[in-house]
Design a protein around this motif. Sequence first.
Motif, mmCIF file in Angstrom:
data_model
loop_
_atom_site.group_PDB
_atom_site.id
_atom_site.type_symbol
_atom_site.label_atom_id
_atom_site.label_comp_id
_atom_site.label_asym_id
_atom_site.label_seq_id
_atom_site.Cartn_x
_atom_site.Cartn_y
_atom_site.Cartn_z
ATOM 1 N N TYR A 13 0.808 -1.209 0.000
ATOM 2 C CA TYR A 13 0.000 0.000 0.000
ATOM 3 C C TYR A 13 0.848 1.269 0.000
ATOM 4 N N SER A 14 2.007 1.187 0.625
ATOM 5 C CA SER A 14 2.891 2.351 0.716
ATOM 6 C C SER A 14 4.301 1.855 1.011
ATOM 7 N N ASP A 15 5.211 2.784 1.238
ATOM 8 C CA ASP A 15 6.586 2.403 1.560
ATOM 9 C C ASP A 15 6.670 1.591 2.846
ATOM 10 N N ASN A 16 5.714 1.805 3.754
ATOM 11 C CA ASN A 16 5.815 1.129 5.051
ATOM 12 C C ASN A 16 4.593 0.288 5.435
ATOM 13 N N ILE A 17 3.673 0.064 4.482
ATOM 14 C CA ILE A 17 2.497 -0.766 4.759
ATOM 15 C C ILE A 17 2.322 -1.820 3.661
ATOM 16 N N ALA A 18 2.261 -3.078 4.082
ATOM 17 C CA ALA A 18 1.972 -4.182 3.158
ATOM 18 C C ALA A 18 1.049 -5.159 3.868
ATOM 19 N N ILE A 19 0.198 -5.812 3.100
ATOM 20 C CA ILE A 19 -0.775 -6.730 3.684
ATOM 21 C C ILE A 19 -0.728 -8.086 2.988
ATOM 22 N N LYS A 20 -0.697 -9.121 3.802
ATOM 23 C CA LYS A 20 -0.734 -10.498 3.325
ATOM 24 C C LYS A 20 -2.126 -11.054 3.562
ATOM 25 N N LYS A 21 -2.803 -11.492 2.507
ATOM 26 C CA LYS A 21 -4.111 -12.137 2.654
ATOM 27 C C LYS A 21 -3.871 -13.561 3.127
ATOM 28 N N CYS A 22 -4.380 -13.879 4.316
ATOM 29 C CA CYS A 22 -4.054 -15.157 4.946
ATOM 30 C C CYS A 22 -4.886 -16.309 4.401
ATOM 31 N N ASP A 23 -4.301 -17.477 4.499
ATOM 32 C CA ASP A 23 -5.012 -18.724 4.269
ATOM 33 C C ASP A 23 -4.683 -19.647 5.437
ATOM 34 N N LYS A 24 -5.097 -20.885 5.357
ATOM 35 C CA LYS A 24 -4.909 -21.821 6.459
ATOM 36 C C LYS A 24 -3.434 -21.962 6.836
ATOM 37 N N SER A 25 -2.537 -21.947 5.848
ATOM 38 C CA SER A 25 -1.114 -22.198 6.105
ATOM 39 C C SER A 25 -0.496 -21.197 7.070
ATOM 40 N N LEU A 103 -3.070 -10.180 7.315
ATOM 41 C CA LEU A 103 -1.972 -9.831 8.208
ATOM 42 C C LEU A 103 -1.311 -8.557 7.699
ATOM 43 N N LYS A 104 -1.484 -7.479 8.468
ATOM 44 C CA LYS A 104 -0.914 -6.185 8.072
ATOM 45 C C LYS A 104 0.496 -6.043 8.615
ATOM 46 N N LEU A 120 -10.136 -6.933 6.067
ATOM 47 C CA LEU A 120 -10.122 -5.926 5.007
ATOM 48 C C LEU A 120 -11.520 -5.486 4.585
ATOM 49 N N GLU A 121 -12.523 -6.331 4.863
ATOM 50 C CA GLU A 121 -13.886 -5.958 4.497
ATOM 51 C C GLU A 121 -14.463 -4.920 5.463
ATOM 52 N N LYS A 122 -13.805 -4.740 6.605
ATOM 53 C CA LYS A 122 -14.344 -3.836 7.616
ATOM 54 C C LYS A 122 -13.480 -2.599 7.832
ATOM 55 N N VAL A 123 -12.501 -2.388 6.979
ATOM 56 C CA VAL A 123 -11.648 -1.212 7.127
ATOM 57 C C VAL A 123 -11.446 -0.551 5.774
ATOM 58 N N ASN A 124 -11.144 0.720 5.798
ATOM 59 C CA ASN A 124 -10.804 1.465 4.599
ATOM 60 C C ASN A 124 -9.419 2.062 4.750
ATOM 61 N N TYR A 125 -8.624 2.043 3.689
ATOM 62 C CA TYR A 125 -7.285 2.632 3.710
ATOM 63 C C TYR A 125 -7.399 4.112 3.371
ATOM 64 N N ASP A 126 -6.818 4.968 4.219
ATOM 65 C CA ASP A 126 -6.960 6.415 4.013
ATOM 66 C C ASP A 126 -5.860 7.024 3.155
ATOM 67 N N GLY A 127 -4.928 6.189 2.676
ATOM 68 C CA GLY A 127 -3.861 6.689 1.815
ATOM 69 C C GLY A 127 -2.664 7.230 2.559
ATOM 70 N N PHE A 131 -5.479 2.276 8.378
ATOM 71 C CA PHE A 131 -6.691 1.546 8.039
ATOM 72 C C PHE A 131 -7.722 1.878 9.097
ATOM 73 N N ARG A 132 -8.816 2.471 8.677
ATOM 74 C CA ARG A 132 -9.819 2.926 9.625
ATOM 75 C C ARG A 132 -11.083 2.081 9.509
ATOM 76 N N SER A 133 -11.651 1.754 10.676
ATOM 77 C CA SER A 133 -12.852 0.928 10.713
ATOM 78 C C SER A 133 -14.036 1.710 10.173
ATOM 79 N N GLU A 134 -14.782 1.080 9.263
ATOM 80 C CA GLU A 134 -15.966 1.706 8.685
ATOM 81 C C GLU A 134 -17.228 0.901 8.979
ATOM 82 N N ILE A 135 -17.058 -0.338 9.400
ATOM 83 C CA ILE A 135 -18.193 -1.219 9.639
ATOM 84 C C ILE A 135 -18.161 -1.701 11.070
#
Length: 244
Positions: A13-25, A103-104, A120-127, A131-135
């Motif tokens: 997302y930026s120089d200092n933010i990356a997100i891994k979409k998790c699975d069972k592993s 995992l952020k 990720l479905e309950k937060v929005n990235y503000d740029g 990540f801010r909660s919207e739901i």
Amino acid sequence: MKRLGKFYSWEAYSDNIAIKKCDKSVFVSSGTAVPIGIRWFFGVDALNLGEKVNIELLYENKKYKARISKESIKTARTRLFWMADLSKKFHSIYHYGMNYPSLKFKKLSSMLYEIEMIDLEKVNYDGNGNFRSEIYDKEGKKKLIYTTKYERNKKNREKAIVLHGTKCMICGFDFEEKYGEYGKDFIEVHHIKPLSNMKNEEVINPETDLVCVCPNCHRMIHRKRDSVLSIEELKKIIKNNSVK
């Protein structure tokens, strides 16, 4: 080369933010793959085969040892591994069939990354790296529950109130005194011997088997299902915690 965007199950997302979409592993193993497009985030673009870089992951205010390494010649994959203590943490929140969170990773330095489980479905990235909660979590879903209900005799309740009055027999609270006419005659009646402990129907003596108590004291008596307090035990608790 530094690039933002999606790279398989990762997104920068930026120089200092990356997100891994998790699975069972992620929850049952001790690491995850780091695709080519995200290697810059961890500063391992030029990692040689067999080389390891030690880092730390900050999770719930505690630091955990981790490392990034490039695997065998056959695969040449770069992987992030964390130690067994963090694996146990992740494994403890894993449930079969769960909707996996993401995992952020927030880069605090080249050697330290703060990690957090997010939906990720309950937060929005503000740029701006946030990540801010919207739901908000929902309540009110209907659920059918089967249980056993123990029948109470209304006449016994009425007799207990006549005998004991409407002032709490534990703390002394008086609803009429506090709420006036609106609180008049209000009180709850407690069975000294819980009905759930009775194997069969029993005759109840309102004078000795029932007490009149306020809702607060009633809830405290039954707060722990496996340890229902006696009247004297709760009185002692109140006495020991009274402001002197």
